[in-house]
Design a protein around this motif. Structure first.
Motif, mmCIF file in Angstrom:
data_model
loop_
_atom_site.group_PDB
_atom_site.id
_atom_site.type_symbol
_atom_site.label_atom_id
_atom_site.label_comp_id
_atom_site.label_asym_id
_atom_site.label_seq_id
_atom_site.Cartn_x
_atom_site.Cartn_y
_atom_site.Cartn_z
ATOM 1 N N LEU A 34 -10.432 34.640 -21.650
ATOM 2 C CA LEU A 34 -9.692 33.610 -20.924
ATOM 3 C C LEU A 34 -9.540 34.000 -19.459
ATOM 4 C CD1 LEU A 34 -8.044 30.983 -20.886
ATOM 5 C CD2 LEU A 34 -6.015 32.354 -21.448
ATOM 6 N N ILE A 35 -9.953 33.086 -18.594
ATOM 7 C CA ILE A 35 -9.804 33.262 -17.147
ATOM 8 C C ILE A 35 -8.696 32.336 -16.664
ATOM 9 C CG2 ILE A 35 -10.911 33.028 -14.891
ATOM 10 C CD1 ILE A 35 -13.615 33.391 -16.380
ATOM 11 N N GLY A 36 -7.686 32.910 -16.043
ATOM 12 C CA GLY A 36 -6.650 32.122 -15.401
ATOM 13 C C GLY A 36 -6.993 31.958 -13.937
ATOM 14 N N LEU A 37 -7.388 30.760 -13.530
ATOM 15 C CA LEU A 37 -7.837 30.502 -12.159
ATOM 16 C C LEU A 37 -6.725 29.811 -11.383
ATOM 17 C CD1 LEU A 37 -10.359 30.648 -10.234
ATOM 18 C CD2 LEU A 37 -10.726 28.235 -10.833
ATOM 19 N N TYR A 38 -6.125 30.553 -10.471
ATOM 20 C CA TYR A 38 -5.041 30.003 -9.652
ATOM 21 C C TYR A 38 -5.643 29.367 -8.400
ATOM 22 C CZ TYR A 38 -0.708 29.839 -6.901
ATOM 23 O OH TYR A 38 0.371 29.432 -6.141
ATOM 24 N N VAL A 39 -5.602 28.049 -8.351
ATOM 25 C CA VAL A 39 -6.104 27.297 -7.197
ATOM 26 C C VAL A 39 -5.079 26.231 -6.857
ATOM 27 C CG1 VAL A 39 -7.892 25.760 -6.323
ATOM 28 C CG2 VAL A 39 -8.535 27.711 -7.736
ATOM 29 N N VAL A 40 -4.564 26.290 -5.647
ATOM 30 C CA VAL A 40 -3.601 25.301 -5.170
ATOM 31 C C VAL A 40 -4.139 24.704 -3.874
ATOM 32 C CG1 VAL A 40 -1.644 26.429 -6.273
ATOM 33 C CG2 VAL A 40 -2.279 27.057 -3.941
ATOM 34 N N SER A 41 -3.378 23.781 -3.315
ATOM 35 C CA SER A 41 -3.797 23.155 -2.065
ATOM 36 C C SER A 41 -4.030 24.223 -1.001
ATOM 37 C CB SER A 41 -2.743 22.157 -1.588
ATOM 38 O OG SER A 41 -3.094 21.649 -0.315
ATOM 39 N N SER A 42 -5.170 24.147 -0.320
ATOM 40 C CA SER A 42 -5.489 25.133 0.711
ATOM 41 C C SER A 42 -4.867 24.775 2.051
ATOM 42 C CB SER A 42 -7.015 25.249 0.864
ATOM 43 O OG SER A 42 -7.596 23.991 1.110
ATOM 44 N N ALA A 91 -7.531 34.558 -8.223
ATOM 45 C CA ALA A 91 -6.896 33.734 -7.193
ATOM 46 C C ALA A 91 -7.796 33.750 -5.960
ATOM 47 C CB ALA A 91 -5.507 34.243 -6.875
ATOM 48 N N PRO A 92 -8.949 33.108 -6.030
ATOM 49 C CA PRO A 92 -9.906 33.153 -4.914
ATOM 50 C C PRO A 92 -9.409 32.362 -3.713
ATOM 51 C CG PRO A 92 -10.648 31.602 -6.572
ATOM 52 C CD PRO A 92 -9.440 32.286 -7.152
ATOM 53 N N ARG A 93 -9.831 32.780 -2.551
ATOM 54 C CA ARG A 93 -9.496 32.059 -1.323
ATOM 55 C C ARG A 93 -10.634 31.108 -0.964
ATOM 56 N NH1 ARG A 93 -6.773 36.460 2.855
ATOM 57 N NH2 ARG A 93 -5.060 37.112 1.471
ATOM 58 N N GLY A 94 -10.288 30.109 -0.163
ATOM 59 C CA GLY A 94 -11.284 29.156 0.287
ATOM 60 C C GLY A 94 -10.908 27.741 -0.070
ATOM 61 N N PRO A 95 -11.744 26.775 0.310
ATOM 62 C CA PRO A 95 -11.475 25.367 -0.022
ATOM 63 C C PRO A 95 -11.306 25.193 -1.527
ATOM 64 C CG PRO A 95 -13.282 25.549 1.544
ATOM 65 C CD PRO A 95 -12.988 26.940 1.091
ATOM 66 N N ALA A 96 -10.236 24.555 -1.925
ATOM 67 C CA ALA A 96 -9.839 24.522 -3.335
ATOM 68 C C ALA A 96 -10.940 24.017 -4.258
ATOM 69 C CB ALA A 96 -8.583 23.659 -3.486
ATOM 70 N N LEU A 97 -11.502 22.852 -3.968
ATOM 71 C CA LEU A 97 -12.490 22.283 -4.872
ATOM 72 C C LEU A 97 -13.759 23.129 -4.912
ATOM 73 C CD1 LEU A 97 -13.331 20.058 -6.785
ATOM 74 C CD2 LEU A 97 -14.076 18.701 -4.821
ATOM 75 N N GLU A 98 -14.180 23.652 -3.784
ATOM 76 C CA GLU A 98 -15.405 24.454 -3.740
ATOM 77 C C GLU A 98 -15.265 25.729 -4.555
ATOM 78 O OE1 GLU A 98 -16.854 25.160 0.195
ATOM 79 O OE2 GLU A 98 -16.547 23.075 0.824
ATOM 80 N N VAL A 99 -14.168 26.448 -4.372
ATOM 81 C CA VAL A 99 -14.023 27.712 -5.107
ATOM 82 C C VAL A 99 -13.786 27.445 -6.589
ATOM 83 C CG1 VAL A 99 -13.223 28.964 -3.082
ATOM 84 C CG2 VAL A 99 -11.545 27.907 -4.600
ATOM 85 N N ALA A 100 -13.055 26.388 -6.928
ATOM 86 C CA ALA A 100 -12.832 26.066 -8.327
ATOM 87 C C ALA A 100 -14.148 25.698 -9.006
ATOM 88 C CB ALA A 100 -11.831 24.917 -8.456
ATOM 89 N N THR A 101 -14.992 24.940 -8.328
ATOM 90 C CA THR A 101 -16.289 24.556 -8.887
ATOM 91 C C THR A 101 -17.155 25.773 -9.128
ATOM 92 O OG1 THR A 101 -16.189 22.404 -7.769
ATOM 93 C CG2 THR A 101 -18.338 23.155 -8.516
ATOM 94 N N LEU A 102 -17.185 26.688 -8.190
ATOM 95 C CA LEU A 102 -17.999 27.903 -8.327
ATOM 96 C C LEU A 102 -17.572 28.711 -9.548
ATOM 97 C CD1 LEU A 102 -20.102 29.918 -7.270
ATOM 98 C CD2 LEU A 102 -18.298 30.912 -5.849
ATOM 99 N N HIS A 103 -16.284 28.929 -9.707
ATOM 100 C CA HIS A 103 -15.810 29.714 -10.840
ATOM 101 C C HIS A 103 -15.966 28.946 -12.154
ATOM 102 C CE1 HIS A 103 -13.883 33.230 -8.807
ATOM 103 N NE2 HIS A 103 -13.966 32.408 -7.774
ATOM 104 N N VAL A 129 -9.355 16.904 -10.180
ATOM 105 C CA VAL A 129 -9.800 17.041 -11.567
ATOM 106 C C VAL A 129 -11.095 16.280 -11.805
ATOM 107 C CG1 VAL A 129 -9.218 16.529 -13.964
ATOM 108 C CG2 VAL A 129 -7.492 17.490 -12.443
ATOM 109 N N GLY A 130 -11.136 15.031 -11.373
ATOM 110 C CA GLY A 130 -12.343 14.235 -11.583
ATOM 111 C C GLY A 130 -13.549 14.820 -10.888
ATOM 112 N N SER A 131 -13.378 15.287 -9.662
ATOM 113 C CA SER A 131 -14.494 15.877 -8.930
ATOM 114 C C SER A 131 -14.969 17.158 -9.589
ATOM 115 C CB SER A 131 -14.075 16.161 -7.483
ATOM 116 O OG SER A 131 -13.752 14.960 -6.804
ATOM 117 N N LEU A 132 -14.044 17.951 -10.110
ATOM 118 C CA LEU A 132 -14.421 19.185 -10.788
ATOM 119 C C LEU A 132 -15.207 18.882 -12.062
ATOM 120 C CD1 LEU A 132 -14.172 22.233 -10.570
ATOM 121 C CD2 LEU A 132 -12.005 22.101 -11.800
ATOM 122 N N VAL A 133 -14.793 17.864 -12.794
ATOM 123 C CA VAL A 133 -15.509 17.461 -13.999
ATOM 124 C C VAL A 133 -16.939 17.056 -13.658
ATOM 125 C CG1 VAL A 133 -15.644 15.711 -15.809
ATOM 126 C CG2 VAL A 133 -13.452 16.781 -15.285
#
Length: 277
Positions: A34-42, A91-103, A129-133
């Motif tokens: 299980l990976i807990g990915l902490y991504v909030v508004s950048s 808890a990666p840094r960077g633009p939220a959607l981009e880093v979330a998509t990569l992980h 959420v929709g964009s990540l999907v």
């Protein structure tokens, strides 16, 4: 087939703890990492902050760091209580959607939370959420922001229209479908004069080859904007605890455009929805 790596999105919202609890239950079910990915508004001046906030910038940064530490401690405490040792915090840094998509692209299943317009801390990015999907290339289990959600997968409803997206979603949901007590396929009824059988017969046979004994029923008309509400009503009436469906959408200029059913689910879901694109 099973999910070996799960990724749960963690933020500062009120529902984040529910996603963590559900993801730990699923991780135990499949003995998954299980990976807990902490991504909030950048953007520090996005919700839950306000542009008229008089606090100095350094104070805002410190507050954000404290929120991250609180989320980190809560995640590790939850994994310890659950006795699940195969877990990690990111808890990666960077633009939220981009880093979330990569992980997200390196996980077998994503556990996300429906956008909640009533909870400012749930904001990450427009259509996050929709964009990540659509962009991650991985199936996503999206959890409603309202109500109590138990670990889904006992009674599953499949929305089937014969499309590539629907086929992808059903294949991605196989670990859940094989363990389900009851599976039903809602299919689009062919209206062409030459059509001799509902398009759900083939998918029912394919599922049977994988040990999934599914029933199916034909829905009149074609899946469209109004179908989302129909599916939600069907899920409620049938006491289904999971809906499986393809996600539809594309980019137009700089705007993300979602299909009618996908948009309805993202905005109005009442049960967990497993989506694939």
């Amino acid at each position: 087939m099973s999910y070996k790596t799960l990724l749960v999105h963690i933020d500062d919202s009120l529902r984040s703890h529910a996603r963590i609890a559900l993801s730990l239950d699923l991780a135990r079910r499949w003995d998954a990492h299980l990976i807990g990915l902490y991504v909030v508004s950048s953007d520090l001046f996005r919700p839950p902050f306000r542009r008229d906030d008089s606090a100095p910038f350094a104070q805002l940064v410190a507050q954000q760091a404290q929120r991250q530490q609180t989320a980190h401690d809560a995640f590790l405490a939850a994994t310890e209580r659950a006795g699940h040792r195969s877990a990690e915090w990111r808890a990666p840094r960077g633009p939220a959607l981009e880093v979330a998509t990569l992980h997200a692209r390196h996980a077998d299943l994503l556990i996300l939370g429906q956008d909640d317009p009533q909870d400012a801390a749930a904001y990450v990015a427009p259509n996050f959420v929709g964009s990540l999907v659509l962009d991650a290339g991985r199936p996503a289990l999206v959890i409603p922001h309202a109500g109590t959600v138990k670990s889904p997968g006992e009674n599953i409803l499949i929305a089937w229209d014969g499309s590539r997206e629907a086929a992808r979603a059903v294949a991605d949901a196989l670990p859940l479908l094989k363990a389900a007590r009851y599976v039903s396929v809602d299919i689009e009824r062919r209206t062409e004069p030459h059509a001799d059988a509902p398009i759900g017969i083939d998918v029912a046979a394919w599922l049977d080859m994988h040990g999934v004994n599914a029933s199916f029923s034909a829905a009149p008309g074609h899946f469209g904007a109004g179908t989302g509400s129909t599916l939600l009503n069907r899920a409620s009436d049938g006491h289904f605890d999971l809906l499986v469906m393809g996600a539809y959408g594309h980019s137009r200029a700089r705007e993300r455009v979602f299909g009618g059913v996908t948009r309805t689910m993202l905005e109005s879901m009442t049960v967990p929805v497993l989506m694939s694109h």
